[in-house]
Design an enzyme around this catalytic site. Structure first.
Site, PDB file in Angstrom:
ATOM      1  N   ASN A  89       1.182  -2.433   5.342  1.00  0.00           N
ATOM      2  CA  ASN A  89       0.441  -1.180   5.515  1.00  0.00           C
ATOM      3  C   ASN A  89      -0.863  -1.143   4.721  1.00  0.00           C
ATOM      4  OD1 ASN A  89       0.209   1.988   5.726  1.00  0.00           O
ATOM      5  ND2 ASN A  89       0.339   1.538   3.536  1.00  0.00           N
ATOM      6  N   LYS A  91      -8.324  -5.142  12.199  1.00  0.00           N
ATOM      7  CA  LYS A  91      -7.211  -4.442  12.854  1.00  0.00           C
ATOM      8  C   LYS A  91      -6.894  -5.042  14.234  1.00  0.00           C
ATOM      9  CE  LYS A  91      -6.190  -1.615   9.555  1.00  0.00           C
ATOM     10  NZ  LYS A  91      -4.896  -1.736   8.863  1.00  0.00           N
ATOM     11  N   SER A 121      -4.722  -0.173  13.945  1.00  0.00           N
ATOM     12  CA  SER A 121      -5.474   1.087  14.099  1.00  0.00           C
ATOM     13  C   SER A 121      -5.985   1.150  15.523  1.00  0.00           C
ATOM     14  CB  SER A 121      -6.669   1.095  13.141  1.00  0.00           C
ATOM     15  OG  SER A 121      -7.573   2.114  13.495  1.00  0.00           O
ATOM     16  N   TYR A 181     -13.753  -3.687   9.725  1.00  0.00           N
ATOM     17  CA  TYR A 181     -12.445  -3.021   9.797  1.00  0.00           C
ATOM     18  C   TYR A 181     -11.802  -3.221  11.177  1.00  0.00           C
ATOM     19  CZ  TYR A 181      -9.007   0.798   9.457  1.00  0.00           C
ATOM     20  OH  TYR A 181      -7.847   1.541   9.452  1.00  0.00           O
ATOM     21  N   SER A 182     -12.588  -3.000  12.250  1.00  0.00           N
ATOM     22  CA  SER A 182     -11.988  -3.116  13.586  1.00  0.00           C
ATOM     23  C   SER A 182     -11.618  -4.566  13.894  1.00  0.00           C
ATOM     24  CB  SER A 182     -12.889  -2.522  14.667  1.00  0.00           C
ATOM     25  OG  SER A 182     -14.133  -3.135  14.649  1.00  0.00           O
ATOM     26  N   ILE A 208      -5.553  10.220  11.437  1.00  0.00           N
ATOM     27  CA  ILE A 208      -4.428  10.800  10.709  1.00  0.00           C
ATOM     28  C   ILE A 208      -4.957  11.620   9.540  1.00  0.00           C
ATOM     29  CG2 ILE A 208      -2.292  10.234   9.446  1.00  0.00           C
ATOM     30  CD1 ILE A 208      -2.312   9.354  12.458  1.00  0.00           C
ATOM     31  N   ARG A 227       0.353   5.538  -1.943  1.00  0.00           N
ATOM     32  CA  ARG A 227      -0.151   6.844  -1.481  1.00  0.00           C
ATOM     33  C   ARG A 227      -0.344   6.843   0.038  1.00  0.00           C
ATOM     34  NH1 ARG A 227      -6.507   6.485  -3.244  1.00  0.00           N
ATOM     35  NH2 ARG A 227      -7.128   5.401  -1.352  1.00  0.00           N
ATOM     36  N   GLY A 269       0.826  -1.214   0.000  1.00  0.00           N
ATOM     37  CA  GLY A 269       0.000   0.000   0.000  1.00  0.00           C
ATOM     38  C   GLY A 269       0.851   1.251   0.000  1.00  0.00           C
TER      39      GLY A 269
HETATM   40  P1  NDP Z   1      -4.873   4.692   1.518  1.00  0.00           P
HETATM   41  O1  NDP Z   1      -6.222   4.210   1.083  1.00  0.00           O
HETATM   42  O2  NDP Z   1      -4.519   6.119   1.263  1.00  0.00           O
HETATM   43  O3  NDP Z   1      -3.746   3.770   0.812  1.00  0.00           O
HETATM   44  C1  NDP Z   1      -3.815   2.386   0.844  1.00  0.00           C
HETATM   45  C2  NDP Z   1      -3.174   1.835  -0.410  1.00  0.00           C
HETATM   46  O4  NDP Z   1      -3.297   0.393  -0.373  1.00  0.00           O
HETATM   47  C3  NDP Z   1      -3.874   2.297  -1.698  1.00  0.00           C
HETATM   48  O5  NDP Z   1      -2.945   2.647  -2.686  1.00  0.00           O
HETATM   49  C4  NDP Z   1      -4.673   1.056  -2.081  1.00  0.00           C
HETATM   50  O6  NDP Z   1      -4.967   0.969  -3.457  1.00  0.00           O
HETATM   51  C5  NDP Z   1      -3.732  -0.057  -1.635  1.00  0.00           C
HETATM   52  N1  NDP Z   1      -4.399  -1.350  -1.578  1.00  0.00           N
HETATM   53  C6  NDP Z   1      -5.694  -1.621  -1.302  1.00  0.00           C
HETATM   54  N2  NDP Z   1      -5.945  -2.941  -1.414  1.00  0.00           N
HETATM   55  C7  NDP Z   1      -4.770  -3.539  -1.772  1.00  0.00           C
HETATM   56  C8  NDP Z   1      -4.397  -4.878  -2.068  1.00  0.00           C
HETATM   57  N3  NDP Z   1      -5.256  -5.884  -2.026  1.00  0.00           N
HETATM   58  N4  NDP Z   1      -3.106  -5.122  -2.399  1.00  0.00           N
HETATM   59  C9  NDP Z   1      -2.195  -4.113  -2.470  1.00  0.00           C
HETATM   60  N5  NDP Z   1      -2.507  -2.822  -2.228  1.00  0.00           N
HETATM   61  C10 NDP Z   1      -3.780  -2.538  -1.869  1.00  0.00           C
HETATM   62  O7  NDP Z   1      -4.736   4.307   3.077  1.00  0.00           O
HETATM   63  P2  NDP Z   1      -4.099   5.149   4.310  1.00  0.00           P
HETATM   64  O8  NDP Z   1      -2.780   5.688   3.929  1.00  0.00           O
HETATM   65  O9  NDP Z   1      -5.131   6.053   4.839  1.00  0.00           O
HETATM   66  O10 NDP Z   1      -3.908   3.972   5.390  1.00  0.00           O
HETATM   67  C11 NDP Z   1      -2.760   3.129   5.390  1.00  0.00           C
HETATM   68  C12 NDP Z   1      -2.910   2.108   6.520  1.00  0.00           C
HETATM   69  O11 NDP Z   1      -3.064   2.806   7.761  1.00  0.00           O
HETATM   70  C13 NDP Z   1      -4.136   1.205   6.377  1.00  0.00           C
HETATM   71  O12 NDP Z   1      -3.827  -0.092   6.832  1.00  0.00           O
HETATM   72  C14 NDP Z   1      -5.149   1.865   7.296  1.00  0.00           C
HETATM   73  O13 NDP Z   1      -6.122   0.953   7.737  1.00  0.00           O
HETATM   74  C15 NDP Z   1      -4.252   2.356   8.412  1.00  0.00           C
HETATM   75  N6  NDP Z   1      -4.806   3.458   9.200  1.00  0.00           N
HETATM   76  C16 NDP Z   1      -5.129   4.656   8.606  1.00  0.00           C
HETATM   77  C17 NDP Z   1      -5.645   5.705   9.372  1.00  0.00           C
HETATM   78  C18 NDP Z   1      -5.995   7.018   8.767  1.00  0.00           C
HETATM   79  O14 NDP Z   1      -6.439   7.911   9.502  1.00  0.00           O
HETATM   80  N7  NDP Z   1      -5.807   7.229   7.473  1.00  0.00           N
HETATM   81  C19 NDP Z   1      -5.856   5.529  10.822  1.00  0.00           C
HETATM   82  C20 NDP Z   1      -5.492   4.235  11.324  1.00  0.00           C
HETATM   83  C21 NDP Z   1      -4.974   3.247  10.538  1.00  0.00           C
HETATM   84  P3  NDP Z   1      -6.351   1.673  -3.991  1.00  0.00           P
HETATM   85  O15 NDP Z   1      -6.107   3.143  -3.961  1.00  0.00           O
HETATM   86  O16 NDP Z   1      -6.498   1.130  -5.385  1.00  0.00           O
HETATM   87  O17 NDP Z   1      -7.425   1.226  -3.054  1.00  0.00           O
END
Ligand code: NDP
Length: 248
Positions: A91, A160, A143, A156-157, A189, A15, A12
């Protein structure tokens, strides 16, 4: 540089939090392989990182972490070229929120599959090489919702919270081989996800965070960096909250 010549995989990493983690690892000297299904942003991220840190340092692979064959094949390719994998950051994560009465079985399964099974698959195939090398760091992104729960996020929870149990069990399994496995539990975040929150929800959230502000991707990436480097060599099985005190 704390991670000079270390070989890392960030799922992941195209982004959001993952992209920032890639940057922090690169700054400290590591080589980064992004596994992500977001082809456009993955290629852009790798291009950006290559321009900043050099061509041979950042790579993007369009890998779906729920596809075990694809994950195994790509990890084998990296090991063939680099000889080892030192750091894995699990991630990648998704949300498909709904109240339980409206949550489809498919949406339950999809979130568990990506957030929990995906981390299992990547860890399994990386650990094989780490055991051989008697060294490694695995960092799983959980999370605060996995610790405290959240209405509308049963799937989701659960995923996590599962990550936390997975982290602790794997930590016990591989600690004697000098492989340290830890989790980071971010609170709220500032990302695209939280930008969409309306003003009322945002104000309510703020009142729950003792630090009085949302966290940044930087805050999470710095915690990951600590767990990836030698400063945390005797730390395993912990959940490091990055939440401005929200979980106190
Ligand atoms: P984003 O959605 O911005 O980025 C996640 C990335 O993972 C995307 O590029 C997504 O692709 C990719 N992805 C999704 N499914 C798959 C897959 N099967 N295989 C490979 N890549 C995949 O997430 P965040 O940066 O917001 O979050 C990152 C992590 O932090 C996550 O695990 C999230 O649960 C955790 N988190 C985030 C919080 C927040 O406030 N943002 C708070 C707590 C935890 P696509 O764009 O195509 O979906």
């Amino acid at each position: 540089m704390k991670l000079k010549d270390k070989i890392s995989i960030v799922t992941g990493g195209a982004r959001g939090i993952g992209a920032k983690i890639c940057e922090e690892l690169l700054k400290e000297g590591a080589t980064v392989y992004i596994f992500d299904v977001n082809d456009k942003e993955g290629k852009e991220a790798a291009g950006r990182l290559q321009s900043a840190y050099g061509n041979g340092r950042a790579y993007f692979f369009n890998v779906d972490i729920t596809d075990e064959n694809e994950v195994k094949k790509t990890i084998d390719e990296i090991v063939k070229v680099q000889g080892r994998i030192d750091i894995l950051v699990n991630n990648a994560g998704i949300t498909i929120d709904n109240l339980i009465m409206r949550m489809n079985l498919a949406d339950w399964k999809k979130v568990i599959e990506v957030n929990l099974t995906g981390a299992f698959i990547c860890s399994k195939h990386v650990v094989k090489n780490m055991i051989k090398k008697r060294s490694g760091k695995i960092i799983n992104i959980s999370s605060i919702v996995g610790v405290h729960g959240n209405a509308g996020q049963c799937n989701y929870s659960a995923s996590k919270a599962g990550i936390i149990g997975f982290t602790k069990s794997l930590a016990k399994e591989v600690a004697s081989r000098n492989i340290m496995v830890n989790a980071v539990a971010p609170g709220y975040i500032q990302t695209e996800m939280t930008h969409k929150l309306d003003e009322n929800v945002r104000r309510k959230l703020m009142s729950l965070i003792p630090a009085g502000k949302l966290g940044s991707v930087d805050d999470v990436a710095k915690a990951v960096l600590f767990l990836a480097g030698e400063d945390s060599d005797y730390i395993t099985g912990i959940v490091l909250n990055v939440d401005g005190g929200m979980g106190i």
